[in-house]
Design a protein around this motif. Structure first.
Motif, PDB file in Angstrom:
ATOM      1  N   GLY A  59      -1.426 -15.658  48.922  1.00 50.17           N
ATOM      2  CA  GLY A  59      -2.141 -15.322  47.700  1.00 50.17           C
ATOM      3  C   GLY A  59      -1.915 -16.285  46.549  1.00 50.17           C
ATOM      4  O   GLY A  59      -2.406 -16.077  45.450  1.00 50.17           O
ATOM      5  N   PHE A  60      -1.206 -17.367  46.815  1.00 51.92           N
ATOM      6  CA  PHE A  60      -0.929 -18.339  45.764  1.00 51.92           C
ATOM      7  C   PHE A  60      -2.226 -18.988  45.290  1.00 51.92           C
ATOM      8  O   PHE A  60      -3.080 -19.360  46.102  1.00 51.92           O
ATOM      9  N   GLN A  61      -2.366 -19.149  43.995  1.00 48.98           N
ATOM     10  CA  GLN A  61      -3.524 -19.816  43.400  1.00 48.98           C
ATOM     11  C   GLN A  61      -3.049 -21.099  42.715  1.00 48.98           C
ATOM     12  O   GLN A  61      -2.106 -21.057  41.906  1.00 48.98           O
ATOM     13  N   PRO A  62      -3.669 -22.239  43.018  1.00 50.22           N
ATOM     14  CA  PRO A  62      -3.239 -23.504  42.400  1.00 50.22           C
ATOM     15  C   PRO A  62      -3.205 -23.457  40.868  1.00 50.22           C
ATOM     16  O   PRO A  62      -2.406 -24.145  40.254  1.00 50.22           O
ATOM     17  N   GLU A  63      -4.053 -22.637  40.260  1.00 51.24           N
ATOM     18  CA  GLU A  63      -4.075 -22.539  38.805  1.00 51.24           C
ATOM     19  C   GLU A  63      -2.739 -22.031  38.255  1.00 51.24           C
ATOM     20  O   GLU A  63      -2.442 -22.161  37.077  1.00 51.24           O
ATOM     21  N   GLN A  64      -1.908 -21.429  39.112  1.00 52.32           N
ATOM     22  CA  GLN A  64      -0.608 -20.895  38.705  1.00 52.32           C
ATOM     23  C   GLN A  64       0.490 -21.963  38.700  1.00 52.32           C
ATOM     24  O   GLN A  64       1.618 -21.671  38.314  1.00 52.32           O
ATOM     25  N   ARG A 102      -5.765 -30.373  44.421  1.00 51.81           N
ATOM     26  CA  ARG A 102      -5.369 -30.441  45.829  1.00 51.81           C
ATOM     27  C   ARG A 102      -3.850 -30.407  45.872  1.00 51.81           C
ATOM     28  O   ARG A 102      -3.191 -31.099  45.088  1.00 51.81           O
ATOM     29  N   LYS A 140      -5.331 -27.003  36.170  1.00 47.41           N
ATOM     30  CA  LYS A 140      -5.052 -27.001  37.613  1.00 47.41           C
ATOM     31  C   LYS A 140      -6.265 -26.565  38.439  1.00 47.41           C
ATOM     32  O   LYS A 140      -6.184 -26.452  39.647  1.00 47.41           O
ATOM     33  N   THR A 141      -7.391 -26.320  37.781  1.00 49.29           N
ATOM     34  CA  THR A 141      -8.592 -25.886  38.485  1.00 49.29           C
ATOM     35  C   THR A 141      -9.014 -26.922  39.516  1.00 49.29           C
ATOM     36  O   THR A 141      -9.195 -28.093  39.184  1.00 49.29           O
TER      37      THR A 141
END
Length: 128
Positions: free
Chosen positions: A84-89, A71, A67-68
């Motif tokens: 604080g959501f990170q797409p990698e999650q 978009r 997921k790095t």
């Protein structure tokens, strides 16, 4: 004359990558008309059914992807991603709790769409 909705930059990019071979007339009728969504290329069978995954197969394929740099686009602004959501999650299970979310690899190599229709339509996973 049909009323067409305005696409976001994400949707324009997505259509350019994944729907480029679909005739304009079909796109105008099933995707661009007001009340339609880009994932209608799947639900209206504008793409060959063997060119994408649906349901649990789509979820499994999505969960295996890095997921790095992805978009993320959510067309319903009343349901923002948490602070604080990170797409990698991102996981399919997390997105199953969302209203509607579109995810595309940074290089456009794959995309996952969780629709507001639940398992009736989607989720969908496609590779370029």
């Amino acid at each position: 004359m049909a009323r067409h909705r305005k696409f976001s930059q994400f949707e324009k990019d997505w259509m350019r990558i994944y729907a480029k071979d679909i005739p304009k007339k079909a796109i105008d009728r099933y995707v661009v008309d007001c009340g339609n969504y880009i994932w209608h290329v799947f639900s209206w069978k504008l793409l060959p059914e063997n060119s994408f995954l649906k349901g649990d197969a789509a979820r499994a394929a999505f969960d295996c992807q890095s997921k790095t740099g992805v978009r993320v686009f959510e067309p319903f602004e009343d349901d923002p991603l948490p602070a604080g959501f990170q797409p990698e999650q991102l996981t399919a299970a997390f997105l199953d709790e969302r209203v509607e979310t579109y995810v595309m690899a940074a290089n456009g190599g794959w995309s996952y769409i969780k629709t507001h229709e639940g398992d009736l339509c989607g989720p969908y996973f496609i590779r370029r």
